[in-house]
Scaffold this motif. Structure first.
Motif, PDB file in Angstrom:
ATOM      1  N   LYS A 181      -5.895   3.313  -4.051  1.00  0.00           N
ATOM      2  CA  LYS A 181      -5.828   2.346  -2.964  1.00  0.00           C
ATOM      3  C   LYS A 181      -7.193   2.155  -2.306  1.00  0.00           C
ATOM      4  CE  LYS A 181      -3.536   3.480   0.811  1.00  0.00           C
ATOM      5  NZ  LYS A 181      -2.375   3.739   1.688  1.00  0.00           N
ATOM      6  N   ARG A 196      -9.407  -1.223  -2.086  1.00  0.00           N
ATOM      7  CA  ARG A 196      -9.728  -1.824  -0.792  1.00  0.00           C
ATOM      8  C   ARG A 196     -11.230  -1.838  -0.485  1.00  0.00           C
ATOM      9  NH1 ARG A 196      -5.101   0.429   3.438  1.00  0.00           N
ATOM     10  NH2 ARG A 196      -3.300  -0.594   2.459  1.00  0.00           N
ATOM     11  N   TRP A 206     -11.048  -6.709   3.531  1.00  0.00           N
ATOM     12  CA  TRP A 206     -10.088  -5.623   3.752  1.00  0.00           C
ATOM     13  C   TRP A 206      -8.718  -6.179   4.148  1.00  0.00           C
ATOM     14  CZ3 TRP A 206     -10.130  -0.245   3.521  1.00  0.00           C
ATOM     15  CH2 TRP A 206      -9.139   0.429   4.242  1.00  0.00           C
ATOM     16  N   GLU A 207      -8.718  -7.092   5.105  1.00  0.00           N
ATOM     17  CA  GLU A 207      -7.454  -7.665   5.570  1.00  0.00           C
ATOM     18  C   GLU A 207      -6.781  -8.483   4.465  1.00  0.00           C
ATOM     19  OE1 GLU A 207      -5.923  -6.849   8.168  1.00  0.00           O
ATOM     20  OE2 GLU A 207      -7.528  -5.730   9.150  1.00  0.00           O
ATOM     21  N   ILE A 232      -6.994  -7.997   1.219  1.00  0.00           N
ATOM     22  CA  ILE A 232      -6.442  -7.060   0.235  1.00  0.00           C
ATOM     23  C   ILE A 232      -5.168  -6.416   0.762  1.00  0.00           C
ATOM     24  CG2 ILE A 232      -6.864  -4.874  -0.960  1.00  0.00           C
ATOM     25  CD1 ILE A 232      -9.865  -5.717  -1.027  1.00  0.00           C
ATOM     26  N   LYS A 233      -5.175  -6.014   2.036  1.00  0.00           N
ATOM     27  CA  LYS A 233      -3.987  -5.403   2.625  1.00  0.00           C
ATOM     28  C   LYS A 233      -2.827  -6.393   2.656  1.00  0.00           C
ATOM     29  CE  LYS A 233      -4.348  -2.799   6.268  1.00  0.00           C
ATOM     30  NZ  LYS A 233      -4.716  -2.350   7.637  1.00  0.00           N
ATOM     31  N   ARG A 234      -3.134  -7.666   2.961  1.00  0.00           N
ATOM     32  CA  ARG A 234      -2.095  -8.696   2.981  1.00  0.00           C
ATOM     33  C   ARG A 234      -1.497  -8.877   1.581  1.00  0.00           C
ATOM     34  NH1 ARG A 234      -4.871 -12.091   5.351  1.00  0.00           N
ATOM     35  NH2 ARG A 234      -5.599 -13.389   3.631  1.00  0.00           N
ATOM     36  N   GLU A 256      -1.392  -6.621  -0.731  1.00  0.00           N
ATOM     37  CA  GLU A 256      -0.600  -5.418  -1.014  1.00  0.00           C
ATOM     38  C   GLU A 256       0.788  -5.527  -0.395  1.00  0.00           C
ATOM     39  OE1 GLU A 256      -4.292  -2.171  -1.237  1.00  0.00           O
ATOM     40  OE2 GLU A 256      -2.975  -2.251   0.502  1.00  0.00           O
ATOM     41  N   ARG A 257       0.847  -6.029   0.857  1.00  0.00           N
ATOM     42  CA  ARG A 257       2.138  -6.188   1.521  1.00  0.00           C
ATOM     43  C   ARG A 257       3.008  -7.202   0.782  1.00  0.00           C
ATOM     44  NH1 ARG A 257      -1.159  -6.111   6.206  1.00  0.00           N
ATOM     45  NH2 ARG A 257      -0.929  -8.355   6.523  1.00  0.00           N
ATOM     46  N   LYS A 286      -1.163  -3.082  17.169  1.00  0.00           N
ATOM     47  CA  LYS A 286      -1.101  -3.436  15.750  1.00  0.00           C
ATOM     48  C   LYS A 286      -0.462  -4.811  15.553  1.00  0.00           C
ATOM     49  CE  LYS A 286      -0.365  -1.051  11.359  1.00  0.00           C
ATOM     50  NZ  LYS A 286      -1.799  -0.777  11.150  1.00  0.00           N
ATOM     51  N   ARG A 303      -2.415  -8.049  13.906  1.00  0.00           N
ATOM     52  CA  ARG A 303      -1.864  -8.794  12.772  1.00  0.00           C
ATOM     53  C   ARG A 303      -1.824 -10.287  13.089  1.00  0.00           C
ATOM     54  NH1 ARG A 303       1.731  -6.099   9.214  1.00  0.00           N
ATOM     55  NH2 ARG A 303       0.725  -4.179   8.511  1.00  0.00           N
ATOM     56  N   ASN A 323      -5.266 -11.893  13.170  1.00  0.00           N
ATOM     57  CA  ASN A 323      -5.872 -12.078  11.847  1.00  0.00           C
ATOM     58  C   ASN A 323      -5.537 -13.424  11.220  1.00  0.00           C
ATOM     59  OD1 ASN A 323      -7.237  -9.629  11.764  1.00  0.00           O
ATOM     60  ND2 ASN A 323      -5.528  -8.536  10.834  1.00  0.00           N
TER      61      ASN A 323
END
Length: 279
Positions: A96, A100, A129-130, A132-134, A136-137, A161, A165, A168
């Motif tokens: 991970k 990221r 980063w954001e 990639i995380k999005r 992943e979700r 948090k 979100r 963003n």
């Protein structure tokens, strides 16, 4: 262990397996489950933060060990249940972090490196980063922006948090003045609810006020949990000063008038200001 020899992570994994060994292990450790130690995990995390804020690095080393023990405990449960092993936890984490950090590991391997010309600034890294995380979700079926924000988070942390979100994707106040104005608006609405003797509305408006306060903290680039912890510490410090003055009088604190207690409270504030000016 003798001399300068240190135990390893493998020793810790072996120790936990022994503690959980049926028949010869520790009865307390054998009785534990994922759910039973979850509260301890939260407590240990807070004790780590407490040691950091006190700059107590000797204590921090111990608390980090206690927090690591929680991870080892869960990995042992996972091994016994056939869900996962410690090695799989570590491997998934490394994968991970490689995924990221394409700005550090461009080929997604530990050996790959970027050149100086390829290095990106902090804003570009954060955007990547954001993104990639999005992704992943979304791969996990979490389509909503606010999906998977844990309900068990402390309320201030969860509010922060949720706001991050939303920010963003552009749902945010553009300037600090607007955030302050919103806070003042919430105070006025709370006052109206209180004046109307509407306890249900007051509770709702107080929640909105706290949420707006977290938003202000975020725009000031402050952690609301840390800010409130500092406020708690300040109150505790000043109240202890008040108690010490009352003890000097040989009286119980509940036997002293509020006016007198307020006078000692102002003394505490005055001493703090003097100490700051002398520092």
């Amino acid at each position: 262990m003798s001399g300068s020899e240190l135990y390893s992570i493998d020793d810790l994994l072996h120790l936990m397996a022994r503690l959980r060994e049926p028949g010869t292990g520790c009865p307390w450790d054998l009785a534990q489950t994922y759910h039973s130690i979850a509260p301890s995990t939260i407590e240990e995390a807070y004790e780590v933060v407490d040691a950091i804020e006190k700059s107590d690095f000797r204590h921090l080393r111990e608390e980090l060990g206690d927090l690591l023990l929680q991870v080892i405990f869960y990995s042992q449960f996972g091994t016994e249940d056939g869900h996962f092993t410690f090695s799989e936890i570590v491997s998934e984490l490394v994968e991970k972090l490689l995924r990221r950090h394409p700005h550090v590991f461009p080929e997604g391997t530990l050996e790959s490196r970027v050149t100086k010309a390829e290095q990106r600034d902090e804003s570009a890294v954060k955007a990547s980063w954001e993104k990639i995380k999005r992704e992943e979700r979304e791969d996990k079926g979490k389509i909503g922006v606010l999906d998977d924000v844990p309900l068990a988070l402390p309320s201030l942390s969860r509010a922060l948090k949720l706001q991050k979100r939303a920010a963003n994707v552009g749902f945010d106040w553009p300037v600090l003045d607007a955030v302050v104005a919103k806070l003042e608006e919430e105070v006025a609405e709370l006052k109206r609810a209180i004046a109307g003797d509407d306890s249900e509305a007051a509770a709702e408006e107080l929640g909105d006020l706290l949420f707006a306060a977290v938003n202000l903290s975020r725009h000031l680039k402050l952690d609301p949990e840390a800010v409130l912890r500092a406020g708690n510490s300040k109150f505790e410090r000043r109240f202890r000063f008040v108690e010490s003055r009352v003890r000097e009088l040989g009286m119980a604190i509940d036997a002293v008038s509020l006016e007198e207690l307020d006078r000692y409270w102002e003394q505490a504030k005055g001493e703090e200001k003097n100490n700051k000016s002398e520092a």
